[in-house]
Design an enzyme around this catalytic site. Structure first.
Site, PDB file in Angstrom:
ATOM      1  N   HIS A  45       0.846  -1.183   0.000  1.00 40.18           N
ATOM      2  CA  HIS A  45       0.000   0.000   0.000  1.00 40.18           C
ATOM      3  C   HIS A  45       0.890   1.244   0.000  1.00 40.18           C
ATOM      4  CE1 HIS A  45      -1.933   3.132   2.686  1.00 40.18           C
ATOM      5  NE2 HIS A  45      -2.738   3.128   1.642  1.00 40.18           N
ATOM      6  N   HIS A 122       2.087  11.129  -1.244  1.00 37.63           N
ATOM      7  CA  HIS A 122       1.203  10.716  -0.148  1.00 37.63           C
ATOM      8  C   HIS A 122       1.310  11.805   0.919  1.00 37.63           C
ATOM      9  CE1 HIS A 122      -0.034   7.911   3.348  1.00 37.63           C
ATOM     10  NE2 HIS A 122      -1.108   8.332   2.707  1.00 37.63           N
TER      11      HIS A 122
END
Length: 323
Positions: A45, A122
């Site tokens: 992930h 992110h």
């Protein structure tokens, strides 16, 4: 990379060095004719967060409040954001060596960056460039000609149509004949016979219409839960609704919220995740791949290498031999 931040070395990388780099080719020959969406495949992930840039601006897609805090109190805001943004400690080659075959690639163009330099994102941006990373993956595949990867290209923060075309051209140039064009989900034997090793899912509809090499986005079951038991309940609920028809991901990644961060100022995503890995791994070992409505396919997690997650996911394929 001096501006890079990564998770602490609180866990040994020995698991990853010992994991099979060629597990797909080592599968029982009976499994070579099983479509990829019926196999059990380990994934990471937010694959690229091991190289987030300490000097990077906050992503423009984050909240206005966070943007303001970063401008007003950067010495406080930036370290907090970074320690809750890092989801991986191993670099992309180490993840592939460990057996990861699904890579979650969140792609962005920084407003402050040069015209064609694409990064990963992110909350903040990476030091790594997309083109360099894709080349690194291609070189790894050349050394492992019977391994297959699924590259989930998504997010696309700040990408214009021209930048999408540039990115797709990079993908085609770098992987060439390794790319498996869109169609029925293939088996390993079919891919090997055609010399194909890469499935690229691409979450942009206009690009999909123009390029048959791209596959639609792979559904990702994201629980958005702080607590392990709540995440497991979410995943079980999703299973009870029936699996998607093609490739899909069950994410065993925990997710912080503002309330949790404020209540645990000295913690990080790593510190929140690692103590919960044994319970999450126990859930993984209970799963079964295959065509059934409650079967799993790709299982993705954080901090690859911290435990036996990858080998647990790969081992689930043995259950297909019992049918």
């Amino acid at each position: 990379m001096g501006g890079q931040v990564s998770a602490s070395n609180s866990f040994s990388r020995l698991h990853c060095r010992n994991a099979s780099e060629d597990w797909m080719s080592a599968l029982c020959p009976r499994l070579w004719d099983v479509p990829l969406h019926h196999l059990s495949i380990p994934g990471s992930h937010d694959t690229m967060t091991y190289c987030l840039n300490k000097k990077s601006p906050i992503s423009h897609e984050e909240s206005r409040l966070l943007q303001l805090l970063n401008k007003a109190l950067p010495c406080i805001t930036r370290p907090v954001v970074l320690k809750w943004s890092v989801t991986q400690a191993l670099d992309v080659t180490e993840q592939l060596d460990a057996g990861v075959r699904y890579l979650d690639l969140r792609i962005a163009h920084m407003l402050e960056g040069s015209e064609k330099n694409l990064h990963f994102v992110h909350m903040v941006y990476t030091t790594a460039l997309v083109e360099d990373t894709l080349t690194e993956i291609s070189e790894w595949l050349e050394r492992h000609p019977r391994e297959v990867v699924i590259l989930a290209c998504r997010n696309f923060e700040g990408l214009s149509e021209d930048l999408h075309e540039y990115l797709v051209a990079c993908i085609k140039n770098i992987f060439g004949d390794m790319l498996c064009p869109r169609g029925e989900v293939p088996t390993l034997r079919q891919l090997w016979s055609r010399g194909q090793q890469v499935i690229v899912s691409y979450e942009d509809e206009s690009s999909l219409r123009r390029h048959h090499e791209l596959w639609p986005g792979v559904p990702y079951w994201w629980g958005n839960r702080v607590k392990t038991e709540a995440l497991i309940r979410y995943l079980e609920t999703m299973k009870s609704c029936g699996r998607p028809g093609g490739l899909f991901v069950a994410g065993i990644n925990l997710t912080e919220n503002l309330q949790y961060v404020l209540a645990h100022p000295s913690e990080s995503l790593e510190k929140m995740t690692l103590p919960n890995l044994p319970r999450l791994s126990a859930w993984v070992r209970e799963q079964c791949p295959g065509p059934g409505s409650r079967c799993t396919n790709i299982i993705a997690g954080d901090f690859i290498g911290a435990d036996g997650f990858v080998s647990d996911v790969i081992a689930l394929n043995q259950k297909l031999l019992w049918c």
